[in-house]
Design a protein around this motif. Structure first.
Motif, PDB file in Angstrom:
ATOM      1  N   ARG A 164       0.804  -1.127   0.038  1.00  0.00           N
ATOM      2  CA  ARG A 164      -0.012   0.193   0.216  1.00  0.00           C
ATOM      3  C   ARG A 164       0.842   1.084   0.023  1.00  0.00           C
ATOM      4  O   ARG A 164       1.563   1.267   0.866  1.00  0.00           O
ATOM      5  CB  ARG A 164      -0.768  -0.015   1.181  1.00  0.00           C
ATOM      6  N   GLN A 165       0.817   2.111  -0.916  1.00  0.00           N
ATOM      7  CA  GLN A 165       1.586   3.114  -1.106  1.00  0.00           C
ATOM      8  C   GLN A 165       1.086   4.528  -1.923  1.00  0.00           C
ATOM      9  O   GLN A 165       0.519   4.081  -2.845  1.00  0.00           O
ATOM     10  CB  GLN A 165       2.936   2.736  -2.100  1.00  0.00           C
ATOM     11  N   SER A 166       1.056   5.562  -1.123  1.00  0.00           N
ATOM     12  CA  SER A 166       0.579   6.755  -1.581  1.00  0.00           C
ATOM     13  C   SER A 166       1.779   7.710  -1.833  1.00  0.00           C
ATOM     14  O   SER A 166       2.424   8.039  -0.826  1.00  0.00           O
ATOM     15  CB  SER A 166      -0.603   7.518  -0.790  1.00  0.00           C
ATOM     16  N   LEU A 167       2.057   8.108  -2.992  1.00  0.00           N
ATOM     17  CA  LEU A 167       2.998   9.146  -3.015  1.00  0.00           C
ATOM     18  C   LEU A 167       2.312  10.527  -3.636  1.00  0.00           C
ATOM     19  O   LEU A 167       1.652  10.436  -4.746  1.00  0.00           O
ATOM     20  CB  LEU A 167       4.159   8.934  -4.065  1.00  0.00           C
ATOM     21  N   PRO A 174       2.762  18.609   1.771  1.00  0.00           N
ATOM     22  CA  PRO A 174       3.850  19.306   2.750  1.00  0.00           C
ATOM     23  C   PRO A 174       5.194  18.470   2.603  1.00  0.00           C
ATOM     24  O   PRO A 174       4.969  17.370   2.846  1.00  0.00           O
ATOM     25  CB  PRO A 174       3.186  19.321   4.183  1.00  0.00           C
ATOM     26  N   GLY A 175       6.072  19.110   2.561  1.00  0.00           N
ATOM     27  CA  GLY A 175       7.533  18.571   2.570  1.00  0.00           C
ATOM     28  C   GLY A 175       7.633  17.588   1.704  1.00  0.00           C
ATOM     29  O   GLY A 175       8.864  17.111   1.434  1.00  0.00           O
ATOM     30  N   VAL A 181      11.484  13.346   2.024  1.00  0.00           N
ATOM     31  CA  VAL A 181      10.809  12.687   0.893  1.00  0.00           C
ATOM     32  C   VAL A 181      11.342  12.471  -0.364  1.00  0.00           C
ATOM     33  O   VAL A 181      11.749  11.429  -0.857  1.00  0.00           O
ATOM     34  CB  VAL A 181       9.267  13.435   0.632  1.00  0.00           C
ATOM     35  N   LEU A 182      11.893  13.541  -1.195  1.00  0.00           N
ATOM     36  CA  LEU A 182      12.514  13.340  -2.352  1.00  0.00           C
ATOM     37  C   LEU A 182      13.912  14.342  -2.230  1.00  0.00           C
ATOM     38  O   LEU A 182      14.652  14.110  -3.237  1.00  0.00           O
ATOM     39  CB  LEU A 182      11.542  14.002  -3.484  1.00  0.00           C
ATOM     40  N   THR A 188      11.222  10.094  -9.478  1.00  0.00           N
ATOM     41  CA  THR A 188      10.963   9.199  -8.625  1.00  0.00           C
ATOM     42  C   THR A 188      10.130   8.034  -9.016  1.00  0.00           C
ATOM     43  O   THR A 188       9.403   8.201  -9.894  1.00  0.00           O
ATOM     44  CB  THR A 188      10.654   9.817  -6.991  1.00  0.00           C
ATOM     45  N   SER A 223      12.896   1.186  -5.132  1.00  0.00           N
ATOM     46  CA  SER A 223      12.298   2.387  -4.901  1.00  0.00           C
ATOM     47  C   SER A 223      13.442   3.209  -5.063  1.00  0.00           C
ATOM     48  O   SER A 223      14.575   2.977  -4.861  1.00  0.00           O
ATOM     49  CB  SER A 223      12.020   2.490  -3.533  1.00  0.00           C
TER      50      SER A 223
END
Lengths: 260, 246
Positions: A164-167, A174-175, A181-182, A188, A223
């Motif tokens: 389960r992944q939400s980008l 935010p951020g 994050v990046l 990415t 990733s």
């Protein structure tokens, strides 16, 4: 624009994959191209620029027992703004049966300035199924700050949660460009490999990408962040990845030991 | 009904669950040169709060709900009605499902290990402090339960609401890395505290969003990911010498 496309693949009694269904509508058109290995290769042909905010696109993929399907797109998708307040959506639902193989290897999604895009993927893989699933996101065209993009991925393996992944990137996240994050990387993505025939690989890490064995089954997530689309692809290429990285040492010996 | 003091006790960094030993990825981010000063620390904390903070807070709140209230529909599938009278069965199923869902949101093995290690430490403290609490409903994994799930149960034992538990989780996300930053970068503690004060509203907003999300079925709970969080965690675990455990 609203569009729905559907692809159903079955294996015949000789083990060759046939398409029981292949239909789409602009801007979501599907084209089969010849494949040499008994599987089927399908390209998603974007019939118009976009997705544009307001578009609602759905693609369903069903790979039945023993069938093998590769899906590509002919070009990068560029999420563009539409009328104010509108969001573009792309939903891909896929099911991969036992002994079936699905490779979902589209070109990049580019988040243009001012876009508002949500990409959802819901994938069910049966025990014994194989999946390669790649997502690549480019944050803005050249020299541009991206609009809002959210990429949501739900993958179940044998009826259990696997990934389960939400980008989220853009002004509403935010951020997202910060060091958690990046860290300012404009590209990415990730490559999920579910493969029951592959021996489990230990975790490994390089400065901006990592190999992550998942908890929920014989699956690995690659990733990465990268300075550009080309470098990102090099980190997330399922076929050439191992060979290309062979000369590159992980940040430590962790890649060579089984320490989980 | 929970008293404000109970909330403060749980959120306190001196609560004996070993939180002070963790930088939540900050030590690796500092070593990579990505966090260097107060400004980059602020961006780091904003990103953590929106990703790991939201997920941890939502799972803590969901665990609190699962352990205190009626089980959700997904928890009762596959059980005969007679078994449902035994609330513990449903509660255990709900917590096991949350554990698997949180695993699916934690791609990095190093991060899974850290979460379960912190879960073990918190469970140990919880058992000592609230001997009557039902920590045995957590899934029996050899490496421990995920920390947010234990936090939810500790919250139930302490009489807190899911929203309050979410606040504790969101708050811990920012304060843990912030105090690590003071040690790692020698930042002015007053300036770091001022940064935390500026983030307080964001922290409350994340907790409120997490508490709302916790009412959803487990597969719909937030899954906000951060590629560098995975990369930092995997890099950090390979170091031979480190100041923090994560």
């Amino acid at each position: 624009m609203r569009a729905t496309a559907r692809l159903v693949a079955r294996a015949d009694r000789h083990g060759r994959t046939t398409l029981a269904e292949l239909r789409g509508e602009s801007p979501l058109l599907l084209r089969q191209v010849p494949a040499s290995d008994g599987g089927v290769t399908v390209y998603v042909v974007g019939g118009a620029a976009g997705p544009l905010a307001g578009d609602d696109l759905r693609l369903e993929i069903e790979v039945d027992q023993g069938a093998r399907v590769r899906v590509h797109t002919v070009a990068a998708s560029i999420a563009l703004p539409g009328r104010p307040g509108a969001v573009s959506r792309m939903l891909v639902r896929a099911s991969v049966s036992e002994q079936a193989v699905l490779h979902w290897l589209p070109e990049q999604l580019v988040a243009a300035a001012g876009c508002a895009h949500v990409a959802d993927a819901q994938v069910d893989v049966a025990a014994g199924g194989t999946l390669h699933w790649r997502d690549e996101l480019i944050c803005g065209r050249h020299g541009e700050q991206p609009g809002d993009v959210e990429i949501n991925t739900w993958v179940d393996l044998a009826g259990r949660p696997l990934l389960r992944q939400s980008l989220a990137v853009g002004p509403n996240a935010p951020g997202w460009a910060g060091p958690a994050v990046l860290a300012g990387a404009p590209a990415t993505g990730s490559l999920l490999v579910v493969d029951p025939t592959r021996p489990p690989e230990p975790p490994a890490v390089w400065p901006t990408h990592a190999r992550l064995p998942l908890a929920g089954g014989p699956a690995t997530l690659w990733s990465a962040t990268a300075p550009d689309a080309h470098t990102l692809r090099r980190y997330l290429e399922p076929d050439t990845r191992t060979a290309e990285l062979l000369g590159v040492r992980p940040e430590s010996g962790r890649g060579d030991c089984a320490d989980g | 009904m929970a008293t404000p003091t109970m909330l403060l006790l749980l959120a306190d960094g001196r609560f004996p669950a070993g939180a002070h030993a963790h930088s939540a990825g900050l030590e690796a981010a500092v070593a990579a040169g990505r966090v260097r000063d107060l400004a980059t620390l602020g961006e780091y904390l904003r990103g953590r709060l929106a990703t790991a903070g939201l997920v941890a807070a939502a799972f803590a709140a969901a665990s609190c709900r699962a352990a205190s209230g009626s089980p959700g529909p997904s928890a009762v599938d596959g059980h005969r009605p007679a078994e449902l009278t035994h609330l513990g069965v449903a509660r255990r199923a709900a917590l096991a499902r949350l554990d698997a869902e949180l695993d699916a949101r934690t791609a990095s093995p190093a991060q899974r290990t850290v979460s379960r290690r912190q879960g073990r430490a918190l469970r140990r403290a919880g058992r000592e402090i609230w001997p009557q609490a039902t920590f045995d409903d957590l899934p029996a994994t050899s490496d421990g339960p995920h920390q947010p799930l234990v936090l939810g149960l500790v919250g139930v034992a302490a009489g807190l609401e899911p929203g309050q538990v979410a606040t504790v989780a969101a708050y811990a996300t920012v304060t843990g890395s912030a105090s690590a930053a003071v040690r790692l970068l020698g930042l002015d503690p007053y300036q770091v505290q001022a940064l935390l004060v500026r983030l307080a509203g964001d922290c409350d907003a994340v907790a409120a969003r997490a508490a709302r999300a916790a009412e959803q079925p487990p597969e719909r709970l937030p899954a906000a990911a951060a590629p560098l969080a995975d990369i930092h965690a995997e890099a950090h675990v390979t170091w031979e010498v480190r100041l923090f455990a994560s």
